[in-house]
Enzyme design. Structure first.
Site, short mmCIF file in Angstrom:
data_model
loop_
_atom_site.label_atom_id
_atom_site.label_comp_id
_atom_site.label_asym_id
_atom_site.label_seq_id
_atom_site.Cartn_x
_atom_site.Cartn_y
_atom_site.Cartn_z
N TYR A 13 56.56 55.86 51.32
CA TYR A 13 56.09 56.43 50.47
C TYR A 13 57.06 57.80 49.86
CZ TYR A 13 52.72 60.20 48.50
OH TYR A 13 52.13 61.13 47.69
N SER A 38 55.48 49.33 55.02
CA SER A 38 56.17 49.48 53.93
C SER A 38 56.56 47.78 53.48
CB SER A 38 57.30 50.23 53.54
OG SER A 38 58.34 49.84 54.20
N ASP A 60 65.52 47.65 62.36
CA ASP A 60 64.78 48.51 63.21
C ASP A 60 65.80 49.51 63.97
OD1 ASP A 60 63.18 50.04 65.11
OD2 ASP A 60 62.21 48.13 65.88
N ALA A 84 62.50 57.49 58.40
CA ALA A 84 61.97 56.49 59.13
C ALA A 84 61.20 57.12 60.40
CB ALA A 84 62.74 55.40 59.62
N SER A 127 57.56 68.65 59.39
CA SER A 127 56.01 68.86 58.71
C SER A 127 55.57 70.08 59.28
CB SER A 127 55.34 67.86 59.62
OG SER A 127 53.99 68.08 59.66
N TYR A 152 52.39 62.67 67.53
CA TYR A 152 53.17 62.59 66.04
C TYR A 152 53.83 64.04 65.81
CZ TYR A 152 54.02 63.02 61.31
OH TYR A 152 54.59 63.33 60.04
N LYS A 156 57.93 65.73 65.73
CA LYS A 156 58.82 66.66 64.99
C LYS A 156 59.35 67.82 65.63
CE LYS A 156 58.17 63.78 61.31
NZ LYS A 156 59.16 62.92 61.00
N ARG A 234 44.75 73.61 52.38
CA ARG A 234 45.73 72.88 52.51
C ARG A 234 46.78 73.14 51.22
NH1 ARG A 234 44.00 72.90 56.82
NH2 ARG A 234 43.90 71.31 57.99
P1 NAD Z 1 55.98 55.83 55.27
O1 NAD Z 1 55.19 55.34 56.51
O2 NAD Z 1 55.39 55.46 53.96
O3 NAD Z 1 57.54 55.77 55.26
C1 NAD Z 1 58.09 55.69 56.68
C2 NAD Z 1 59.13 54.46 56.35
O4 NAD Z 1 59.80 54.27 57.85
C3 NAD Z 1 58.26 52.97 56.50
O5 NAD Z 1 58.71 52.29 55.41
C4 NAD Z 1 58.46 52.52 57.76
O6 NAD Z 1 58.42 50.97 57.55
C5 NAD Z 1 59.79 53.03 57.98
N1 NAD Z 1 60.12 52.74 59.48
C6 NAD Z 1 59.56 53.36 60.57
N2 NAD Z 1 60.03 53.29 61.67
C7 NAD Z 1 61.10 52.63 61.52
C8 NAD Z 1 62.43 52.13 62.27
N3 NAD Z 1 62.26 52.13 63.73
N4 NAD Z 1 63.35 51.70 61.49
C9 NAD Z 1 63.35 51.58 60.34
N5 NAD Z 1 62.36 51.93 59.43
C10 NAD Z 1 61.30 52.34 60.03
O7 NAD Z 1 55.59 57.49 55.48
P2 NAD Z 1 55.82 58.82 54.56
O8 NAD Z 1 54.77 59.33 54.07
O9 NAD Z 1 56.99 58.23 53.47
O10 NAD Z 1 56.86 59.77 55.45
C11 NAD Z 1 58.27 59.92 55.42
C12 NAD Z 1 58.61 60.80 56.57
O11 NAD Z 1 58.07 62.11 56.28
C13 NAD Z 1 57.84 60.38 57.92
O12 NAD Z 1 59.12 60.87 58.90
C14 NAD Z 1 56.74 61.23 58.05
O13 NAD Z 1 56.62 61.80 59.58
C15 NAD Z 1 57.44 62.62 57.32
N6 NAD Z 1 56.26 63.40 56.95
C16 NAD Z 1 55.13 62.67 56.10
C17 NAD Z 1 54.20 63.40 55.78
C18 NAD Z 1 53.06 63.02 54.73
O14 NAD Z 1 52.00 63.56 54.61
N7 NAD Z 1 53.25 61.77 54.18
C19 NAD Z 1 54.03 64.95 55.94
C20 NAD Z 1 55.06 65.28 56.77
C21 NAD Z 1 56.18 64.87 57.40
C1 UD1 Z 2 47.73 65.53 58.40
C2 UD1 Z 2 47.92 65.60 59.79
C3 UD1 Z 2 49.32 66.05 59.86
C4 UD1 Z 2 50.29 65.39 59.00
C5 UD1 Z 2 49.61 65.14 57.88
C6 UD1 Z 2 50.65 64.28 56.69
C7 UD1 Z 2 46.03 65.95 61.18
C8 UD1 Z 2 45.00 66.72 61.82
N1 UD1 Z 2 47.00 66.35 60.61
O1 UD1 Z 2 47.31 66.59 57.92
O2 UD1 Z 2 49.88 66.19 61.10
O3 UD1 Z 2 51.61 65.96 59.06
O4 UD1 Z 2 48.52 64.62 57.73
O5 UD1 Z 2 50.31 62.90 57.48
O6 UD1 Z 2 45.72 64.54 60.86
N2 UD1 Z 2 39.91 65.40 55.27
C9 UD1 Z 2 38.54 65.03 55.19
N3 UD1 Z 2 38.01 63.85 54.86
C10 UD1 Z 2 38.90 62.51 55.20
C11 UD1 Z 2 40.62 62.97 55.38
C12 UD1 Z 2 40.79 64.33 55.38
O7 UD1 Z 2 37.66 65.86 54.99
O8 UD1 Z 2 38.84 61.36 55.01
C13 UD1 Z 2 40.13 66.78 55.12
C14 UD1 Z 2 40.91 67.18 56.61
O9 UD1 Z 2 39.99 67.50 57.35
C15 UD1 Z 2 41.88 68.21 56.07
C16 UD1 Z 2 42.05 67.80 54.67
O10 UD1 Z 2 41.15 66.91 54.19
O11 UD1 Z 2 41.39 69.31 55.84
C17 UD1 Z 2 43.58 67.30 54.42
O12 UD1 Z 2 43.79 65.99 55.38
P1 UD1 Z 2 44.84 65.15 55.40
O13 UD1 Z 2 45.28 64.53 54.20
O14 UD1 Z 2 44.52 64.17 56.79
O15 UD1 Z 2 45.93 66.09 55.96
P2 UD1 Z 2 46.29 67.27 57.03
O16 UD1 Z 2 44.98 67.27 58.02
O17 UD1 Z 2 46.42 68.45 56.63
#
Ligand code: NAD
Ligand code: UD1
Length: 343
Positions: A13, A38, A60, A84, A127, A152, A156, A234
């Protein structure tokens, strides 16, 4: 000549949106992804938006030998943006070993292989979860980090400590850890966006799937928090704003502009929205009604999180530009395109 950047997890993403911004900023991109969360179709989607298909290796990063090989093959790269990781909070509580293995082996193998090959710039996806339950708001980078609720989140926090040790031990190596708040939204073209596998854990993809008729009802996890309407607050940030910050951060390292070998920046808007704010804005932007019900709190949720954005503004010259309504309308456009594609 274009600078080459390796993007791990670039089919995911946030990675895919960042790849688009890198290409648009004249970088050459190599994606390393094992497609565990993905698909290769992302490459076509990136081509549709940019006219460029980035180089791609399906590897991987847990596999040390394969990781070394690919970094040797691309030892002319100038930096790595490391997305990743596995990211499903609930699953990490059920299967902590899977999370510690994947998120650490992939980080450690990358760090070792790239530094062996003289690639000494590294951007890490962190994060806001590293702040745990913050004592003061808005959250600045000076807020203490705490052990996050989930394995998870803990990957981080520990990864940041690994980067601290590694940058201290290796003078040539510089890293920036970007602490994302809540990324949502999609590219304005509607060609690319989030692809959650199975039932979405996060709020925004759940909402768009309800509106698209894929799911029936949103469960709102608690309305008894000490916030204006009782639902958690948030700092939602548009994924394109987030992607742009990565380009600025990698340029900072390439120009050797960093002040310390490891820097941390919050990436948020500085604004807090409650779950009901998001629901109401979705309903008004899309002119629809969402089916939802208030239920119990979800374990691990904190009442209120929003970023101080001062440091990113001062040092990176970056501020988020897109509003909640843009985040919602782009997510919705992407969801609709996705549904049309699968017809
Ligand atoms: P995502 O799952 O869409 O993307 C992660 C990608 O990494 C995927 O395409 C997956 O196939 C690949 N991947 C995972 N393990 C791998 C491995 N061992 N080798 C090669 N590829 C691998 O996630 P995202 O939402 O795009 O998140 C990207 C990064 O940002 C992650 O590190 C996630 O923890 C961090 N992050 C995401 C959020 C969020 O809300 N989406 C919030 C905070 C931090
Ligand atoms: C979550 C993770 C956080 C991670 C982030 C991005 C938890 C506790 N936290 O953040 O560690 O970095 O995603 O992947 O999981 N909500 C609802 N109904 C739903 C889904 C969410 O009410 O079906 C509410 C949650 O209670 C929260 C808000 O929506 O208050 C946002 O939730 P979400 O999108 O899951 O993000 P975080 O919980 O902030």
């Amino acid at each position: 000549m274009k600078s080459k950047i390796i993007v791990t997890g670039g089919c995911g993403y946030i990675g895919s949106h960042t790849v688009i911004e890198l290409i648009e900023n004249d970088f050459e991109v190599v994606i390393l992804d094992d497609l565990s969360n993905s698909t290769e179709k992302t490459l076509e989607r990136i081509h549709k938006v940019t006219g460029v298909t980035p180089a791609f290796a399906n590897i991987d990063l847990k596999n040390e030998t394969e990781t070394n090989k690919v970094f040797v093959a691309h030892n002319d790269a100038k930096g790595v943006i490391h997305f990743a990781a596995h990211k499903a909070v609930g699953e990490s509580v059920q299967e902590p070993i899977k999370y510690y293995k994947n998120n650490f082996y992939s980080l450690l193998n990358s760090l070792e292989a790239q530094s062996k090959n003289g690639i000494n710039n590294f951007i890490f996806s962190s994060s806001a979860t590293v702040y745990g339950t913050p004592e003061t708001l808005p959250i600045t980078e000076k807020n203490e980090t705490q052990r996050p609720f989930s394995p998870y989140g803990n990957t981080k926090k520990i990864a940041e400590e690994i980067l601290d040790d590694f940058t201290k031990s290796n003078e040539a190596f510089s890293a920036i850890s970007l602490r994302y708040f809540n990324p949502i939204g999609a590219h304005s073209s509607g060609e690319i966006g989030e692809l959650p596998s199975g039932i979405p854990n996060n709020l925004m993809p759940y909402i768009t799937q309800i509106a698209a008729g894929v799911r029936d009802k949103l469960m709102v996890y608690g309305n008894d928090y000490p916030t204006k309407d009782g639902t958690p607050i948030r700092d939602y940030i548009h994924v394109v704003d987030l992607a742009k910050a990565h380009v600025i951060a990698i340029k900072r390292l390439l120009k050797n502009d960093q002040e310390k070998s490891l820097e941390f920046f919050n990436l948020g808007t500085g604004l807090g929205y409650s779950v009901l704010d998001v629901i109401n804005t979705f309903e008004s932007v899309t002119n629809s009604k969402l089916n939802y019900e208030i239920t119990d709190r979800r374990a691990g949720d904190v009442p209120c999180l929003y970023a101080s954005t001062d440091l990113a503004k001062e040092k990176l010259g970056w501020t988020a530009e897109r509003e909640l309504s843009d985040m919602i309308s782009s997510s919705w456009k992407w969801e609709q395109n996705l549904r049309n594609e699968s017809k």
